[in-house]
Design a protein around this motif. Structure first.
Motif, PDB file in Angstrom:
ATOM      1  N   GLN A 138       0.891  -1.071  -0.178  1.00  0.00           N
ATOM      2  CA  GLN A 138       0.020  -0.041   0.013  1.00  0.00           C
ATOM      3  C   GLN A 138       0.958   1.307  -0.068  1.00  0.00           C
ATOM      4  O   GLN A 138       1.705   1.411   0.652  1.00  0.00           O
ATOM      5  N   VAL A 139       0.517   2.100  -0.936  1.00  0.00           N
ATOM      6  CA  VAL A 139       1.476   3.313  -0.909  1.00  0.00           C
ATOM      7  C   VAL A 139       0.411   4.750  -0.967  1.00  0.00           C
ATOM      8  O   VAL A 139      -0.887   4.641  -1.237  1.00  0.00           O
ATOM      9  N   ALA A 140       0.621   5.604  -0.158  1.00  0.00           N
ATOM     10  CA  ALA A 140      -0.156   6.852  -0.387  1.00  0.00           C
ATOM     11  C   ALA A 140       0.048   7.591  -1.481  1.00  0.00           C
ATOM     12  O   ALA A 140      -1.132   8.249  -2.058  1.00  0.00           O
ATOM     13  N   CYS A 141       0.972   7.483  -2.457  1.00  0.00           N
ATOM     14  CA  CYS A 141       1.309   8.418  -3.497  1.00  0.00           C
ATOM     15  C   CYS A 141       2.184   7.586  -4.475  1.00  0.00           C
ATOM     16  O   CYS A 141       3.242   7.007  -4.141  1.00  0.00           O
ATOM     17  N   LEU A 142       2.035   8.028  -5.787  1.00  0.00           N
ATOM     18  CA  LEU A 142       2.773   7.397  -6.803  1.00  0.00           C
ATOM     19  C   LEU A 142       3.254   8.825  -7.551  1.00  0.00           C
ATOM     20  O   LEU A 142       2.540   9.743  -7.904  1.00  0.00           O
ATOM     21  N   LEU A 143       4.553   8.818  -7.924  1.00  0.00           N
ATOM     22  CA  LEU A 143       5.385   9.944  -8.372  1.00  0.00           C
ATOM     23  C   LEU A 143       5.657   9.201  -9.792  1.00  0.00           C
ATOM     24  O   LEU A 143       6.310   8.237  -9.993  1.00  0.00           O
ATOM     25  N   LEU A 144       5.302  10.141 -10.911  1.00  0.00           N
ATOM     26  CA  LEU A 144       5.731   9.964 -12.156  1.00  0.00           C
ATOM     27  C   LEU A 144       6.334  11.027 -12.708  1.00  0.00           C
ATOM     28  O   LEU A 144       6.022  12.258 -12.524  1.00  0.00           O
ATOM     29  N   GLU A 145       7.644  10.589 -13.209  1.00  0.00           N
ATOM     30  CA  GLU A 145       8.535  11.763 -13.686  1.00  0.00           C
ATOM     31  C   GLU A 145       8.510  11.764 -15.160  1.00  0.00           C
ATOM     32  O   GLU A 145       8.851  10.728 -15.831  1.00  0.00           O
TER      33      GLU A 145
END
Length: 369
Positions: A138-145
C-alpha cells in the motif's frame, strides 16, 4: 591536467554550443531585473503582490486551484509526498528507481520524513500500468517523472498516463507529477499544461531547466493541499525573507521561452538525426520526445574525449563539456543534451562539418581497433 579538464577547456572556448540557452552567469538575473521599476516592493516571507500574482498565474497555467513558489524542487517534492502520506496515514510512496528522490537527494525522504520508497519498473524503461497494478504494498502516492531523465528523457504513451491516473483515483492513491521539465514535453503530447496536469493531484515544475531562470520551483494542487505545503515550506526554511530574484527571473524567462518549446523539440529531433548518422554513435531515445536526449558512443570516454576536443578546436562547435561511462559498460560513454536557444545560432555548414568530422573519426578509430 586531466583529459576531462581538457574537454571542459576546449568546450568553453567554442563559439557555438549545441545545448542550452546561455551561460549561467550574473547576466541571467540582470536581464530579468532590467525591465522592472527598482521601487517595486519585494515579497516578504511568502507574501506580497510579487509572489502572490506569480503563484496565481502559475496555478491558472497548470489548471490547478492554487500554487506555491519554492526555492527548490527537492524541497517542494519532499513536502508534496509528506502531505499525501500524512493524509493517507501510510508512510510509503512509489516511484521509478532512477527518480531524483532516489539517487540525488541523499536519502532525504527517509531521513527527514521517515517515508519509504517502493520502486517500480526497472532502470531501462518507464513505469507502465502493469507496474502499478502489480504493486503488492500500500502506498499513499505514486510519483511519475515526465520525461524520465536518467534514461534519456523517454515518455510513456499518453493513454498509459490516463489509465494510471484512473486506477490511482479508483484506489485512493494520490498521483504526483515530477514535472521539472513539464513545458518541454507538451509539444510531444500535443496537450496544454492544464490538460496534462488534470491527470495529477499535485504538480511540480522547475524554473531553471528549459526555462533557464536562476532557480526555484512551483508546487500546485488544491487549495487545501497548498495551504499545508506553506506550513511545511516554513518548517523546511523555505520561507526566505525574499525570493524575488528567483521569482522575477522565473517569470521573465517563462515569458521568453515557454512558447519556444515546440521549436526546441523540433531542433532536438533534427540534431538526434545528425548523431544517429555517425558511426558508433546513437541517441536514446533514437527519436527524441522532448528537447532532451542522451548521446551514446560505442567507445570509452578516454577515446571519445580527444575526438570531441579536436572537433571543438577545428570547427568552433562544442558538443559537450563532459562524458560519463555508460551504466551498461565501461567500454562506452554518454552525455545528456537539452536544446535551447543556442542551437538555432549555429551556422548549418559548420554544424554539418562538425558531424562529418565526428563520423570520420569514429569510423577511422573503429577500423584501427
Amino acid at each position: 591536467m586531466s583529459e576531462k579538464n581538457l574537454l571542459l577547456e576546449a568546450f568553453g572556448q567554442t563559439a557555438y554550443q549545441l545545448s542550452g540557452n546561455r551561460k549561467r552567469n550574473l547576466q541571467v538575473l540582470k536581464d530579468a531585473l532590467d525591465p522592472l521599476d527598482g521601487n517595486l516592493a519585494s515579497d516578504q516571507y511568502g507574501t506580497g503582490k510579487l509572489i502572490e500574482e506569480f503563484q496565481q498565474k502559475m496555478a491558472a497555467f497548470l489548471g490547478k486551484e492554487s500554487a506555491v513558489f519554492f526555492p527548490s524542487g527537492t524541497m517542494a517534492q519532499q513536502i508534496a509526498l509528506r502531505i499525501w502520506c500524512d493524509e493517507a496515514g501510510i508512510k510509503k510512496v512509489a516511484y521509478h528507481p532512477l527518480s531524483h528522490l532516489e539517487i540525488h537527494e541523499e536519502n532525504g525522504l527517509k531521513e527527514l520524513h521517515q517515508i519509504e520508497s517502493v520502486l517500480l519498473a526497472d532502470t531501462n524503461r518507464t513505469i507502465v500500468l502493469d507496474d502499478v497494478l502489480g504493486m503488492k504494498e500500500q502506498v499513499a502516492c505514486l510519483l511519475l517523472e515526465l520525461p524520465q531523465r536518467e534514461i534519456g528523457g523517454v515518455l510513456p504513451p499518453y493513454e498509459d498516463l490516463e489509465a494510471i491516473s484512473a486506477h490511482c483515483r479508483k484506489q485512493g492513491i494520490k498521483l504526483h507529477l515530477d514535472g521539472a521539465r513539464l513545458l518541454e514535453i507538451l509539444p510531444y503530447y500535443q496537450k496544454t499544461a492544464a490538460e496534462l496536469c488534470s491527470l495529477f493531484d499535485s504538480v511540480y515544475m522547475s524554473f531553471y531547466k528549459g526555462i533557464g531562470g536562476v532557480a526555484g520551483a512551483i508546487l500546485a494542487g488544491s487549495e487545501a493541499f497548498t495551504k499545508v505545503s506553506k506550513v511545511w515550506k516554513r518548517r523546511h526554511g523555505g520561507d526566505l525573507i525574499s525570493l524575488y530574484p528567483y521569482i522575477v527571473s522565473a517569470d521573465y524567462y517563462f515569458e521568453q521561452r515557454a512558447h519556444k518549446m515546440e521549436q526546441y523539440y523540433t531542433d532536438a529531433v533534427e540534431l538526434a538525426g545528425y548523431f544517429n548518422g555517425c558511426h558508433a554513435v546513437e541517441t536514446k531515445p533514437q527519436v527524441p520526445v522532448s528537447n532532451m536526449f542522451h548521446v551514446h558512443f560505442a567507445w570509452p570516454k578516454e577515446q571519445v574525449e580527444p575526438v570531441l576536443i579536436q572537433i571543438s578546436q577545428q570547427t568552433g562547435i562544442g558538443f559537450t563539456h563532459y562524458l560519463r561511462p555508460a551504466r551498461e559498460s565501461d567500454s562506452s560513454c554518454y552525455y545528456e543534451i537539452s536544446i535551447g536557444d543556442l542551437y538555432a545560432n549555429i551556422p548549418q555548414d559548420q554544424l554539418r562539418a562538425a558531424f562529418q568530422m565526428l563520423d570520420n573519426a569514429m569510423r577511422a578509430g573503429s577500423e584501427g581497433k
